[in-house]
Design an enzyme around this catalytic site. Structure first.
Site: not given
Ligand code: CA
Ligand code: ZL4
Ligand code: ZN
Length: 393
Positions: A184
């Site tokens: 992320h």
């Molecule tokens: Ca990513």
């Protein structure tokens, strides 16, 4: 023999600093700066350098790093020699400041220089885009998306992407940040959570508690205060192990296609972390070089300026294959050559029979079991499209 020439009608620039390579995170640390040199060699072996403007980049200054990072943090990063810095593994009793000195973000000789070089490459790329001397700028030495303004995180110390986007915001109204690293893009998301001039969209493996950094669920769309213009401008696409080229491509096109319609970005910042490839030492996805590169191809169809950053990628030979292929996408080399590049071996002409060449699947390793159902992926698309009703250029 290939004859690679400049793309017609636009300019591609390649921003590289050969002095990043000699830096070492430690023998067994997954991050290998050597992959940048490997990529450059492969790009040059194909003659792709003749189709681009090639820049040896300068280092970013303290003031430039200070555009995002705090002075407290930078001074500590700059002034404390490795020996004097606390380490949580070797000296568990000592204090760890700014998350520096642990096993993820170790302290090593020349750390500050290494960070300034990475940020310098990305900033040079952003400046070329700003002054219209480049339409697609490539900075594989950047892409370090986890660094926070006062904290190192996940192999990232300086957030070169945030610094580059701050530069882009001086010349363009809206920046679309896309992140295809398997992790992320939390640092970039957080940095722009209160502005509607940057929309961030990360695709990643999501399994809080188990997989780093644990954030980026479908409902994490930025702080939801009424008065926050940045609300709804963080889009997250949480995925499970083993996603394939076909699924990822469909997801990417429907999510990014819709974002392009609604947000109308003036420029794209694409983080091309190569740890989403099959066979990565840390990753969990099953993307082939073509599936990874298809994301860059799709972004290119919007016909707006773009920066391509590096990022993760822990099986160096595959990182070089993917980024060399994506460089070929940027300069638009003939499809025939595109097909050859991922299967590259320097001694290709010494092989007579086609069967001697391994397939991409063989190169990238046994596929992982796919834990992404069509139903779930359809739900994700539906959810993102609903969120985009709140986004208007
Ligand atoms: Ca990513
Ligand atoms: C290593 O072998 O999940 C670091 C890190 C060093 C060398 C020897 C030390 C052994 C894997 C990872 C101890 C290692 C313990 N060495 C690591 C919660 C964790 C605490 C640290 O691609 N241990 C932390 C970070 C992630 C965690 C991923 C991705 C960056 C990017 C952009 C960052 N951290 C558990 C892990 C090794 C190591 C082997 C490692 N660290 C794998 N995943 C993490 O998104 C560039
Ligand atoms: Zn990663």
């Amino acid at each position: 023999e290939y004859n690679i020439t400049r793309p017609k009608g636009y300019t591609v620039s390649y921003h590289f600093n050969p002095d990043m390579e000699p830096h070492h995170f430690g023998l067994t640390h997954p991050m290998k700066p050597f992959r940048l040199t490997l990529t450059k060699s492969l790009v040059t072996a194909y003659g792709m350098n003749f189709a681009m403007d090639n820049y040896n980049t300068r280092i970013a200054t303290y003031e430039e790093l200070n555009s995002f990072h705090t002075s407290d943090y930078l001074d500590y990063l700059h002034m404390t020699p490795p020996e004097e810095m606390p380490r949580d593994i070797d000296n568990p009793d000592k204090e760890v400041k700014f998350n520096l000195g642990g096993s993820d973000c170790p302290l090593f000789h020349g750390l500050y220089d290494y960070c300034s070089m990475s940020a310098g490459s990305s900033l040079d790329a952003a400046r070329k885009i700003c002054n219209k001397q480049s339409d697609i700028a490539i900075a594989w030495g950047g892409g370090l998306h986890h660094a926070k303004k006062s904290e190192a995180s996940g192999f990232c110390y300086i957030n070169d992407i945030v610094i580059a986007i701050l530069q882009l915001l001086r010349c363009y109204p809206r920046v679309l940040y896309i992140d295809i690293d398997v992790h992320h893009g939390d640092g970039v998301e957080e940095a722009f959570h209160s502005t509607d001039r940057v929309l961030t969209c990360s695709f990643h493996k999501y399994a809080p508690e188990v997989f780093f950094p644990g954030t980026g669920g479908l409902d994490d769309t930025g702080p939801k205060s009424e008065h926050n213009p940045g609300a709804h401008h963080a889009i997250n696409v949480p995925l499970n192990d083993g996603i394939t080229d076909e699924q990822y491509g469909h997801l990417f096109q429907s999510v990014i296609g819709k974002i392009n319609e609604k947000f109308r970005p003036s420029v794209i910042a694409l983080q091309c972390g190569a740890d989403s490839l099959a066979g990565d030492r840390l990753g969990r996805f099953n993307l082939q070089v073509q599936g990874h590169g298809a994301c860059a191809k799709f972004c290119k169809t919007f016909g707006i300026p773009m920066i391509m950053f590096g990022g993760g990628g822990y099986t160096p030979r595959n990182v070089a294959r993917a980024w060399a292929y994506e460089t070929s996408v940027a300069i638009d080399v003939d499809e025939k050559i595109n097909k050859i590049i991922p299967e590259h071996t320097p001694w290709r002409k010494h092989f007579v029979q086609e069967e001697l060449f391994p397939s991409l699947e063989q190169i990238l390793g046994e596929p992982r079991a796919n834990r992404n159902s069509q139903k779930r992926l359809q739900e994700i698309i539906q959810h993102v499209h609903e969120q985009l009703r709140f986004v208007n250029a």
